[in-house]
Design an enzyme around this catalytic site. Sequence first.
Site, mmCIF file in Angstrom:
data_model
loop_
_atom_site.group_PDB
_atom_site.id
_atom_site.type_symbol
_atom_site.label_atom_id
_atom_site.label_comp_id
_atom_site.label_asym_id
_atom_site.label_seq_id
_atom_site.Cartn_x
_atom_site.Cartn_y
_atom_site.Cartn_z
ATOM 1 N N ASN A 1 0.822 -1.212 0.000
ATOM 2 C CA ASN A 1 0.000 0.000 0.000
ATOM 3 C C ASN A 1 0.860 1.268 0.000
ATOM 4 O O ASN A 1 0.760 2.099 0.896
ATOM 5 C CB ASN A 1 -0.952 -0.014 1.207
ATOM 6 C CG ASN A 1 -1.938 1.149 1.179
ATOM 7 O OD1 ASN A 1 -2.273 1.638 0.106
ATOM 8 N ND2 ASN A 1 -2.384 1.601 2.345
ATOM 9 N N GLU B 1 0.807 -3.046 -5.088
ATOM 10 C CA GLU B 1 0.424 -1.671 -4.752
ATOM 11 C C GLU B 1 1.628 -0.801 -4.374
ATOM 12 O O GLU B 1 1.685 -0.237 -3.286
ATOM 13 C CB GLU B 1 -0.648 -1.653 -3.647
ATOM 14 C CG GLU B 1 -2.020 -2.040 -4.181
ATOM 15 C CD GLU B 1 -3.158 -1.498 -3.326
ATOM 16 O OE1 GLU B 1 -3.539 -0.343 -3.571
ATOM 17 O OE2 GLU B 1 -3.643 -2.210 -2.428
ATOM 18 N N ASP C 1 -2.248 -10.412 -4.449
ATOM 19 C CA ASP C 1 -3.500 -9.963 -3.853
ATOM 20 C C ASP C 1 -4.628 -10.310 -4.817
ATOM 21 O O ASP C 1 -4.763 -9.684 -5.865
ATOM 22 C CB ASP C 1 -3.429 -8.456 -3.617
ATOM 23 C CG ASP C 1 -4.699 -7.906 -2.978
ATOM 24 O OD1 ASP C 1 -5.724 -8.622 -2.946
ATOM 25 O OD2 ASP C 1 -4.670 -6.750 -2.522
ATOM 26 N N ASN D 1 -7.887 -10.430 -3.971
ATOM 27 C CA ASN D 1 -9.050 -9.594 -3.668
ATOM 28 C C ASN D 1 -10.373 -10.356 -3.584
ATOM 29 O O ASN D 1 -11.447 -9.754 -3.737
ATOM 30 C CB ASN D 1 -9.169 -8.437 -4.662
ATOM 31 C CG ASN D 1 -8.540 -7.149 -4.117
ATOM 32 O OD1 ASN D 1 -8.746 -6.802 -2.957
ATOM 33 N ND2 ASN D 1 -7.784 -6.459 -4.936
#
Length: 223
Positions: free
Chosen positions: A9, A35, A148, A150
């Site tokens: 992130n 990310e 990821d 999701n």
Amino acid sequence: MRLISWNVNGIRAVAKKGFLDTVKELDPDILCIQETKASVDQLDDSLLNIPGYKSYFSSAERKGYSGTCVYTKREPVSVSYGLGEDEFDHEGRTIELDFGDFILYNIYFPNGGRGPEIVEFKLRFYDCFLKKVKKQMDEGRMVLVCGDVNTAHKEIDLSNPKANSKISGFLPEERVYMDHFAETGLVDTFRMLYPDVTEKYTWWSYKTFARDRNVGWRIDYFF
DNA sequence: TCCTTGGTTCA
DNA sequence: CGCCATGCG
DNA sequence: TGAACCAAGGACCGCATGGCG
């Protein structure tokens, strides 16, 4: 061989919070990051060149959005970016490394939380990815996938399955694709090793101290 | 995610 | 440069 | 009447960008 997948992130944000020290401690052979939220020209040398590693970056065209990178001690035979389908290849979501004896994908799959049309995009992304992997497997290649995804696969994979059954990340049509992963031959390694272990998550809502109370979802995988 | 509001069901 | 709004997750 | 069960809406945090003075 130690492989690590990590959604940071914002790689510049974690760089200020000891990212390089953590990498040194963890000492992965291959580190897959999702990310990054940065383009190559926004990163300084300490992130572009970690001693002992080759690094590969893929960024979104949109600034500050998405993006992946891979750090690897072992040099791959070849590296490619994207799925080979224009619709999915403008956001730096996919890095594919061919190490000869296996192929490794680092992928940041789309988050469908912004609306039904994004969920559709996410499902098409899954579909395109699985077709590509199936072909490689049919050709006899060994394929590893991390990142990821999701989507939580089953009720055991999140704290509140009932309450979230209409929320992107645990929609029936998304979960079906997790079945398709398995049918394609991609094994959820955590669940294979720990079939009955509960309350092991990889993501927690930012709301109401969810992480402190371990109210979370298992949406990041190694296949 | 959690709390509130508002609506429905059914002893 | 600081401050605030917006986009995204 | 009231307990139990929903569905839907709003506030919430952190990273990054961009507009404005």
